[in-house]
Design an enzyme around this catalytic site. Structure first.
Site, short mmCIF file in Angstrom:
data_model
loop_
_atom_site.label_atom_id
_atom_site.label_comp_id
_atom_site.label_asym_id
_atom_site.label_seq_id
_atom_site.Cartn_x
_atom_site.Cartn_y
_atom_site.Cartn_z
N VAL A 154 0.87 -1.19 0.00
CA VAL A 154 0.00 0.00 0.00
C VAL A 154 0.90 1.24 0.00
CG1 VAL A 154 -1.77 1.28 1.28
CG2 VAL A 154 -1.79 -1.21 1.33
N GLU A 211 -1.99 -1.64 -13.75
CA GLU A 211 -1.79 -3.08 -13.60
C GLU A 211 -1.75 -3.71 -15.00
OE1 GLU A 211 -1.54 -4.75 -10.43
OE2 GLU A 211 -1.28 -2.67 -9.91
N ASP A 222 -7.93 -3.01 -7.45
CA ASP A 222 -6.61 -2.78 -6.83
C ASP A 222 -6.79 -1.98 -5.53
OD1 ASP A 222 -3.54 -2.52 -7.03
OD2 ASP A 222 -4.19 -0.43 -6.96
N LYS A 226 -5.98 -3.12 -1.55
CA LYS A 226 -5.18 -2.31 -0.62
C LYS A 226 -6.01 -1.93 0.60
CE LYS A 226 -2.28 -0.46 -4.33
NZ LYS A 226 -2.27 0.53 -5.43
N GLY A 323 6.11 2.87 -8.69
CA GLY A 323 7.39 3.27 -9.30
C GLY A 323 8.52 2.39 -8.82
N1 HSE Z 1 -1.69 -0.06 -10.51
C1 HSE Z 1 -1.33 0.42 -9.21
C2 HSE Z 1 -1.73 1.89 -9.12
C3 HSE Z 1 0.15 0.23 -9.00
O1 HSE Z 1 -2.04 2.48 -10.16
O2 HSE Z 1 -1.75 2.43 -8.02
C4 HSE Z 1 0.61 0.37 -7.57
O3 HSE Z 1 0.00 -0.56 -6.71
#
Ligand code: HSE
Length: 348
Positions: A154, A211, A222, A226, A323
């Site tokens: 996260v 992703e 996503d 988290k 990143g």
């Molecule tokens: N795809 C995710 C985002 C990457 O855009 O936050 C980081 O978990």
């Protein structure tokens, strides 16, 4: 402490950690008393190598960055499966950075269970196994005297969980809300500037934020994964990503964004969780926030969370959520936590 590291997965995030380990070798030794060597690397695309004398990490990085197989490196064993690398390498800590799967957590879940069962520490940024099996994995880690760290699941390297082990220890979280997905925040930001949804999504993919399957981002999955991790770790819940009420941003139109702007508001994809008696409410949905809310001013790929705490009221953290370097740093920070505190997070 000396880390004998095995990388399981050597993609963007693993290489981000590798670069930081090399760059900060002397700082790690001097300030934290940490020595490290890499005894194994296994990657589905790049092959696998095991060497108890230590693998030349700079050379491994050079090969991986140019897409070449790692098995040309001098090593004692080559071609082992990830599970055999975990079992057979003389490692004490596994860096589990294979791809995220929030349906059943595999293959990361089996990698983590195997490592922890052997008493090996695990540091991971892999959201699937932690979102689905946090409690089981943590119980296993404790029963084996191993450490399980997952800071980068996260907000990448931006502090979230570890705030409550260090700077905010003793402070309890009553509720939380945040921008947990960079891709959708980037898309909403670009749409406000006048880009259409498809162009903005393509740009987020080109920049490497999205992703592999961007549905995970834009439909809020996503963010839900988290949020499940945050809720379980910080609010003592036992929920799965599927328990999070979820709506993504695909139905948000440029008109919605302009309407919000006229009212002095901004639409954000917000994940929020709170306890109501014994019940946990966890939801991800597009939310129109007044500009006075710190989260309304978090733009682009940046992530943020506001924690409502019992001792300090609202505390907001804002920073990168993705990143190579930022997520590699999360793993470095996990290693330093293992070495310096020796504690696993004990919130129940
Ligand atoms: N795809 C995710 C985002 C990457 O855009 O936050 C980081 O978990």
């Amino acid at each position: 402490m000396r880390f004998d590291l095995a990388f399981v997965g050597f993609g963007t995030v693993g290489r981000g950690l590798a670069e930081l380990l090399i760059e900060k070798r002397s700082l790690l030794e001097r300030v934290y008393g940490i020595e490290w060597r890499v005894v194994a690397i296994s990657d589905i695309k790049l092959g696998s190598v095991v060497d108890e004398k230590g693998i030349d990490l700079s050379e491994a990085l050079r090969l991986a960055d140019s897409g070449r197989n790692l098995e040309s490196l001098p090593s004692q064993k080559k071609g082992l499966s990830p599970i055999d690398v975990i079992k057979e390498s003389p490692s004490n800590t596994i860096i589990e950075v294979t791809w995220t799967n929030i349906i059943d957590g595999e293959p990361g879940y089996t990698h983590m269970k195997t490592a922890l069962s052997l008493g090996k520490n695990v540091a991971t940024t892999n959201k699937g196994p932690i979102a689905l099996y946090y409690r089981d994995l943590m119980d296993l880690a404790r029963s084996k005297g191993a450490h399980l760290r997952f800071k980068g699941t996260v907000l990448s390297g931006t502090p979230a969980f570890n705030l409550f082990e260090g700077p905010l220890s003793g402070c309890s979280v009553i509720s939380l809300k945040g921008i947990l997905n960079g891709t959708t925040n980037f898309i909403l930001t670009e749409m406000e500037k006048g880009d259409d949804y498809t162009t903005a999504l393509k740009e987020a993919q080109r920049l490497g934020y999205a992703e592999a399957d961007p549905t995970m981002d834009v439909e809020g999955m996503d963010a839900a994964a988290k949020l499940a991790i945050l809720t379980n770790v910080l609010l003592g819940a036992s929920i799965k990503p599927g328990d999070v009420k979820r709506k993504g941003i695909t139905s948000i139109t440029p008109q919605d964004i302009q309407d919000a702007k006229r009212k002095g508001e901004r639409i954000k994809l917000i994940g929020r969780a709170e306890k109501e008696g014994d019940k946990i409410l966890a939801e991800v949905s597009p939310t129109s926030l007044p500009l006075s809310d710190p989260l309304a001013n978090v733009m682009g790929v940046t992530n943020a969370i506001t924690f409502k705490t019992d001792c300090l009221g609202d505390v907001t953290v804002i920073g990168p959520g993705a990143g190579r370097r930022a997520t590699g740093y999360a793993l470095l920070s996990d290693l330093i936590s293992i070495a310096s505190t020796g504690l696993t997070f004990k919130k129940d």
